[in-house]
Every structure is written in structure tokens, then in C-alpha cells.
Design a protein around this motif. Structure first.
Motif, PDB file in Angstrom:
ATOM      1  N   PRO A  39       4.513   1.877   3.032  1.00 39.46           N
ATOM      2  CA  PRO A  39       5.895   1.378   3.050  1.00 39.46           C
ATOM      3  C   PRO A  39       6.632   1.803   4.316  1.00 39.46           C
ATOM      4  N   THR A  40       7.340   0.854   4.906  1.00 44.26           N
ATOM      5  CA  THR A  40       8.180   1.143   6.063  1.00 44.26           C
ATOM      6  C   THR A  40       9.643   0.882   5.741  1.00 44.26           C
ATOM      7  N   HIS A  49       2.415  -5.553   9.768  1.00 43.25           N
ATOM      8  CA  HIS A  49       2.051  -5.937   8.396  1.00 43.25           C
ATOM      9  C   HIS A  49       1.323  -7.278   8.292  1.00 43.25           C
ATOM     10  N   PHE A  50       1.188  -7.991   9.406  1.00 44.09           N
ATOM     11  CA  PHE A  50       0.598  -9.333   9.358  1.00 44.09           C
ATOM     12  C   PHE A  50      -0.166  -9.561  10.658  1.00 44.09           C
ATOM     13  N   ALA A  71       6.096  -4.318   3.640  1.00 41.92           N
ATOM     14  CA  ALA A  71       6.988  -3.292   4.189  1.00 41.92           C
ATOM     15  C   ALA A  71       7.554  -2.412   3.078  1.00 41.92           C
ATOM     16  N   TYR A  72       7.706  -2.969   1.889  1.00 45.14           N
ATOM     17  CA  TYR A  72       8.183  -2.194   0.749  1.00 45.14           C
ATOM     18  C   TYR A  72       7.027  -1.540  -0.028  1.00 45.14           C
ATOM     19  N   GLY A  73       5.791  -1.734   0.432  1.00 45.98           N
ATOM     20  CA  GLY A  73       4.639  -1.084  -0.183  1.00 45.98           C
ATOM     21  C   GLY A  73       3.924  -1.887  -1.244  1.00 45.98           C
ATOM     22  N   PHE A  74       4.216  -3.183  -1.346  1.00 44.38           N
ATOM     23  CA  PHE A  74       3.572  -4.047  -2.330  1.00 44.38           C
ATOM     24  C   PHE A  74       2.556  -4.932  -1.619  1.00 44.38           C
TER      25      PHE A  74
END
Length: 159
Positions: free
Chosen positions: A8-9, A46-47, A67-70
Motif C-alpha cells: 500500500p502507498t 502499480h501498473f 495503491a490501497y493494498g488490494f
């Protein structure tokens, strides 16, 4: 292809709002397409292989979820909608088969999750404690492990 866990960021608010998350995704999309350095850095982390001409809203949603860890937008949405392991276990303990079915269809992995790191109970344990054979049967049919016990008496505390 190996899937790496998403660190997560970003941090979700205590009570996340799906409408706000959708706005964030649209803002991220616009910022990335316009070439803003912070957005480009976040998307790149992330991508892999994102290009401004091919980047779409669903890609921005995926980046935001990661970014939220999912691992995906649907997993983030399910969390925001309240489909959590704690609520799943509570539904199993209450014998609410309709809720258990609905939550399992959204997040099937809930059947295999401990309630918390400090609580090894699973939904199956709660259904057994609540004496709800219909919920127990449903969970077993969906892969719940009746031999998964609770520390320190794992064998004696299995469902």
C-alpha cells in the motif's frame, strides 16, 4: 507470470466512500494522461507498461486499488461495501445463510480466512458455535477446512 503483493502507498479513510474513490480514479486518470509526474510515478509503480494513449478508467481503478493494498478494484469495492471477514464471521455465527451466500459470491476467499491475526477463528468455527448446520454445510461445500484448529490446541479446537 508471477504476481507480486501490492504494498500500500495510500491509506484508506476510517470510513471509505466509494463515490470518493471513483473520483480519485478519474483524477488519477486525468493526471496520468496529462503527464503529471506524481501520477506517472504512481501508475508506473502499480501498473507495468502503462501508456498515456491506452490508459483507461478501469486501469486507473486498478492502480488505485493496488495503491490501497488490494489486488483489484472489485476487492477494494467489496471492502468498502462492508464485505469483510469480521462481518462474514458474524453472519455465520448468527446463522444468516443469505448473507453468507451473498458475501461468498463476492469474496469466495472469506471461507478460508481467520477473523484476525490475533483470532484464528474462521466463519466455520462461528457457524458451529452458533449451531447452524445449514451454514456449516454451505461453508464446507465451498471449501472450509474443518480440520483447521485454533492455537494452542489445534486438533481439539477444529470445527
Amino acid at each position: 507470470m508471477t504476481v507480486r503483493p501490492h504494498v500500500p502507498t495510500r491509506v484508506l479513510r476510517a470510513k471509505p466512500d466509494l463515490a470518493q474513490l471513483k473520483r480519485q480514479a478519474r483524477e488519477l486518470l486525468a493526471a496520468f494522461v496529462s503527464g503529471e509526474p506524481a501520477a506517472v510515478a504512481e501508475v508506473s509503480s502499480h501498473f507495468q507498461g502503462a501508456t498515456r494513449d491506452a490508459f483507461a478508467l478501469h486501469d486507473a481503478q486498478l492502480v488505485l486499488a493496488r495503491a490501497y493494498g488490494f489486488p483489484s478494484w472489485p476487492k477494494l469495492k467489496a471492502y468498502v461495501d462492508g464485505v469483510t471477514v469480521q462481518r462474514f464471521a458474524a453472519a455465520a455465527r448468527a446463522g444468516d445463510l443469505a448473507t453468507v451466500r451473498r458475501m461468498t459470491s463476492i469474496r469466495p476467499e472469506l471461507v478460508h480466512l481467520d477473523v484476525a491475526a490475533s483470532d484464528e477463528h474462521r466463519a466455520l468455527h462461528h457457524a458451529v458455535i452458533g449451531r447452524h448446520p445449514d451454514v456449516v454445510r454451505f461453508l464446507m461445500q465451498h471449501g472450509a477446512d474443518a480440520r483447521k484448529g485454533i492455537y494452542p490446541q489445534r486438533d481439539a479446537t477444529c470445527a
